[in-house]
Structure formats: C-alpha cells, structure tokens
Design a protein around this motif. Sequence first.
Motif: not given
Length: 338
Positions: A212-216
């Motif tokens: 998944a996209p990065a989790r900030r």
Amino acid sequence: MTSSNSLLVQLLDQEFRNQRRGWGLQSADLRSRTAGQRLLSHVYGVTPEDSPGEVRRKAVAAVRRLSADFPDEMRLAVEYALAISPDAQWRSLSEREHSLAQTLLCSARTARRRVQDAFQRLAEEAAAEYERVNDQARTPDGADEGWAVRSLESLLRLDTPMPEVTETRSVVALRPGLRRIVTRFSLPRLPDGVPAAPDVVAEVQYGATLRAPARREGEGHFLHVLDLPRELGVGEHHEYSMTYRIPEGYVIRPYYAFVPLVACDAFRLRVRFGADRLPSRVRRFHGVPPRRLLDRDSPGEPLELDAVGEVALEFDRIRAGFAYGIAWQPAVGDTRFE
C-alpha cells in the motif's frame, strides 16, 4: 522483571552453560549443539543452512554485541569462558577459568564466580533482545512481528539533484508463515514555520512488493508494508532492497544514521558525494546516542574520501537504540542541507 521473563533468563542461562562446555564457541560440534538450543539459535540468528563457520561467526558477533557495554572484567570473563579471547584457547572450561584467574590476579574460585555473574547478565541481555525482537511495535496487520534484521547495506548518493538512499536488508523469520514485513524511513523534523514536505518516494528494487502507499507517522516518519514472494519458515533468511528519494525542497541535516530498534549483526554503508560537491569534512560515528548527532561537538573519527569522492564503512557490535553512520560538513553553496 515478570515471571515469564525470569523463566526466559533461566532457560538462556542454561543454554549458555552448554555453550561453555569443551572448546566453547571453538567446538567442532558447535553447529549441532546450537541447533538444539532454540533460544540461542534465535538470538544468534542461526539458520539450518548455515555452515559451521557461519554459525561460529554469528555466535561470536552476537555475544560481543550483547556484552559490548559490560565492565571490562565482566566482558573478559565472557570471552574467556566461551574461548573467544585469543588468550583463552584451551580445551576445557576449567583451564580457561584458571587462565582468567591469572589474568585477573584472583583465585580460581573467584574466577568461576566472575564467570557465573557475567553469564547471568549475558542471559538477561539475551532475554531482553529476544523479547524486543518478538514484541516490536505492532502494525494493524501484524507486519512488525516475528522477524528481525540481520544485516543492512546502504548506498547514499549525494551526487544526484536530491539525496537518494538504497537500503538492502537481510531479514530472518522468527515465526512460521512469515509473509509480510514493514520498513521505516525517517527524515529530521522540519524547522518551525516550514510547510510539511511531500512524502518520500519509495521504490522496491527486488525481493518484495509494496502492499500500500506509505503511511506517514508525524512530520518525517514513513512506514511501508511489504509483501514477500513466499512464506518464510522459522530461521529462514530473505533479502530485499528499496530506494528512497528525498523530495525536492526538503532541506535535511548532513548525516546518515542507522538507529536499529532491534539488534543487527552487520551494517555496511557507502556514500557517494560527487566531484562538484565534496564536503570540507567527513566523520564516522559508532554507537552514539541519537541526540548527540545534533551537538556541535558530536563525536566521530575523521574520514578521507577516495579519488571518486566516495567512502565505504563497515560496522559491527551494533546495539539497538544507538546511532551508526556518517556526518559531513557540506560544500559551500550546497543548499540541500540544514
């Protein structure tokens, strides 16, 4: 200390007793002996595929890492008892304890007590590491659990418009059926008043896929969940590589630091500065508290670049929670750094 932790310390102390028999870590049967010791196999990072020499190398590296901040006398007791020290290459533990007594100028009985005390602490350190590895900060899908980093190889390129880092990790499974892990990448906190920068661009080079996209997490901490090509069994190693590109306009501090959350056997770092942006000063730091990196007088030994503007470093005896890496004084006019 909890009762479960006390039991873990007792079990590890017993396994260390077994390791001290005969030639210690120089024993010809070290591989088979270690294979029967489940807890130490995890602490050492030993796998069924490891050669006898690799088992010995991992065992010595782990023991030295765990005892790195022991008092000198205590660390000497550990190295004599396990036949790690070049001065203690004797075929029996009693001979090594006798040699230790001569070195410490004490009786054989006192030397034996020194060994027992040292291994009690070593078992406590090993138990703490074992639990850190198995109780890492959890992610919603459990991708932080059941694995550990055994080695990291980083390439930092500063000859590009903005810095980029390629990190190659070897991880080991500590539970059956491991299929998902996480990786974290952090940038320094932005100065007050500076707008939040865009996310770091992350790309898998090989060995995994981004789930998944990065989790900030906060201003400059990025978490990526990775799917491995197949499920790993306990003790299996797997290698993957990722490249992180720092977004344009993000001013960073002039250092690269590896701060492991769990133990890591080896860290190798190569930095390429670029002929037109050579720093005026470069230094290496090894095992310093991360906060010291912000000090003007932060510790570090000076380094020299090679003819193409690169420097390559290797680190061992790595302890969780401490910083390892390189810092530099940027070239005049290099606005990428704070």
